[in-house]
Every structure is written in C-alpha cells, then in structure tokens.
Scaffold this active site. Structure first.
Site, short mmCIF file in Angstrom:
data_model
loop_
_atom_site.label_atom_id
_atom_site.label_comp_id
_atom_site.label_asym_id
_atom_site.label_seq_id
_atom_site.Cartn_x
_atom_site.Cartn_y
_atom_site.Cartn_z
CB CYS A 1 -0.92 0.01 1.22
SG CYS A 1 -1.91 1.51 1.39
CB CYS B 1 -2.89 3.31 -6.52
SG CYS B 1 -4.19 2.12 -6.12
#
EC number: 4.4.1.3
Length: 353
Positions: free
Chosen positions: A125, A274
């Site tokens: 992440c 992302c």
C-alpha cells in the site's frame, strides 16, 4: 567447455542451495531438476541462493492479478508476506499514530519477514510511506547487522526520478484518490518526527535521518493525478469479489492517462503510487508512450542488488579473471559463453564455495 572445469563447477553446484543443470541445450532439456523461476537460470552458472522479497501487508484482502506486488507471477524470485493485523486501509490512509497493539503487530510482521529470509522489504500500500522510517530502522536493528533495505512505497522513488527528467518536465504521480494523497503532504513531516522520537527510545540512531521520504507534492515538477473519475477502477477497488476481466479497466485508465498527458505535455514519466493500479502500468505505457514506474519496480530494483552483478561480470572472465568476453567466440542466441576461456576463474569458484 573444458571437461575438468565443467566437472568442478557441477560438483560445487550440487552442494549449493539450488541445483544446477547442464549448460548445453540438449542436456538441459533432459535435466530432471525443476527450475522454479528465472533466478534459477542465474544459479545454474553461479550457484547463487535465491533472493527473497518480503511484502509488508496492510489488513486488507483483495484479488491479486499479474502486475500486482502480491502476485508471485509478477516476479522471477521468491516472495513472502506478512499482514499487520489492525492496520486497515483506512488507518494507513489517515496516517495517524497507531494503537499500541497495532504497533506491536507491525513489529511482529517485520520480524516474520526477516525470519522467513527476506533480503529486502516492500509494502502493498502506497500509504505505508508513513511508516517508512520506522520500519526501515526497526528492520535493520532486528536483522542484527545483515543488510535489509526497506522501500514501503513507490513514492520513495519520487525524488530520485526528478533527476531523470529534463528542465520543465513533470512526473505524473498516479493515485487512486488525489485528495488523500495531497493530505499526506501536510501529515508526513509530523508523522516522521513522531516516529523518530519513538525510534530514539529504541536506541536506533539512524532514525535521526529520515532519508528518502521528504516528499513535496507542491513541487511544480510533480503532477498528482487521481483515478477518482475512472469509474471501472473505482468499482474494482470497492468490489470484494474481485474483477475477472480487467481489459476494460486497462483501456479506460490508458485513455485517461493519455488525455492527461495531452492536456499537460510537460509530463514525461509516470509514477504509480496505488498498488492496485500497478497492474495496469503496461496499458499506461502503451497509451501514453511514456516510461512508467510502479510498486513492482521497487521489488525488481531492490532484487538486483542481490542477484545481478556477480554472474554477469564473472561469466565474461577467464581462468585468471582477466580474459574479456570475445563476442565472436560466443553463442549469442543462447546468451551464454561456449568456449573454454570463458569459464569461471578459480578465484570466483572459491567465492562460491
């Protein structure tokens, strides 16, 4: 190749952690040894152990796909992972100080990765950049002197990449939510300072230098681009069941990035923050014609520090380590030397014992 030297290499390869196959094509096809990935091809020559990447996971499940950092097919080396229970996506996105039990779980996950043999650690992440300093220094302390590089977010690459673009150029930073990423600008400095104070209590001097994560998104050389308007991608993120056909998403993202690049021609490269968008980097490359760096790039980059130099250099040297590779004496189609003078020298054989 000379039979004596070949026999020596084979004997030594047998004692290595990864068995070696014969190097000639016919024998290699008949070899019963199973080569699990591309790195094993390197091990055939050098007897090197397999590199291992550790992935620090937030407490969030999603369907992995080729190109994702958690998909083993994205890499040609070993992958291990550990989840930080309680560190949800919401908590990661907010970047607030974690409860004590979550911090304990973070420590435990890092230990698990290192105990599993991780040579380096990445994250699944982009918002894990909030804990880049803490994990980097804690991992080094726990590893007990063994080098264990940490790069939890592709955002760590943002500053080095600025050196690669021309004057007036921009790097497009692609993120799922532009608003969330822009908030990071305000929080990151204070979060890092808190981590430095915490690390000082653990007697980790390196925490005084939060190198690599002083990111300024207001720098005109960065253009933060959110995928908020790409509906198919937003739906995929919200769908716990995953997406079976990703082609429509890839096309929509590629068209969107092409439109952004046309509207701002100063963009000369993309950096994907992302993690779940990283699997579409190929589509962005095709759609915009620009280079793309993503979370998978981090893993491949760090792995090269453990795998690339010795085989490629050693194979160009002869018995004394002084004979250069003669292209005319090499079977280029197979990508490997065919003459006796291109054997490993004894000094390299000794290193590989």
């Amino acid at each position: 190749m000379g039979s004596a030297s070949s026999k020596t290499r084979k004997d030594k390869a047998k004692s290595s952690t990864i068995a070696a196959c014969p190097t000639d094509t016919a024998a290699a096809k008949a070899c019963p040894t199973r080569l699990d990935d591309g790195l094993a091809q390197v091990a055939m020559f050098a007897g090197l152990r397999q590199v291992t990447m550790g992935v620090l996971r937030i407490d969030y499940d999603y369907q992995t796909n080729l190109g994702d950092i958690l998909d083993p097919r994205s890499f040609d080396f070993r992958l291990v992972s550990a989840t930080v229970e309680g560190l949800t996506f919401k908590r990661a996105q907010e970047g607030e100080p974690l409860p004590c039990y979550v911090m304990s779980n973070l420590d435990g996950a890092v230990k698990k990765l290192i105990d599993a043999g991780a040579d380096f650690i990445v994250g699944d992440c982009g918002f894990l950049v909030y804990w880049q300093v803490y994990v980097r220094d804690f991992a080094q302390q726990y590893a007990g002197g063994r080098a264990c590089p940490v790069m939890l977010s592709s955002l760590v690459l943002s500053l080095p990449l600025l050196a690669t673009i021309p004057v007036g150029g921009k790097i497009g930073i692609l993120t799922a939510s532009k608003g969330s990423l822009m908030k990071m600008q305000k929080k990151l400095a204070s979060v890092i300072e808190l981590q430095k104070e915490e690390a000082r209590t653990r007697a980790v001097p390196a925490a005084v230098q939060p190198s690599g994560i002083e990111i300024n998104f207001s720098d005109p050389r960065f253009k933060v681009v959110g995928l908020d308007t790409v509906n198919s991608f937003k739906t995929a993120l919200a769908d716990d069941s995953g997406v079976d056909d990703r082609r429509s998403i890839a096309i929509e993202i590629a068209k969107y990035c092409k439109q952004v690049a046309c509207e701002d021609p100063a963009i000369c490269a993309w950096l994907i923050e992302c993690t779940e968008a990283g699997g579409f980097s190929w589509a962005i490359k095709l759609g915009t014609g620009l280079p793309v760096w993503d979370p998978v790039t981090i893993g491949r980059f760090l792995s090269l520090g453990f795998t690339s130099s010795l085989p490629s250099v050693a194979l160009t040297l002869g018995e004394t380590g002084q004979v250069a590779l003669d292209p005319n004496e090499t079977d280029v189609s197979k990508g490997r030397p065919t003459k006796a003078e291109h054997r490993f020298g004894p000094e390299f054989e000794e290193m590989l014992q």
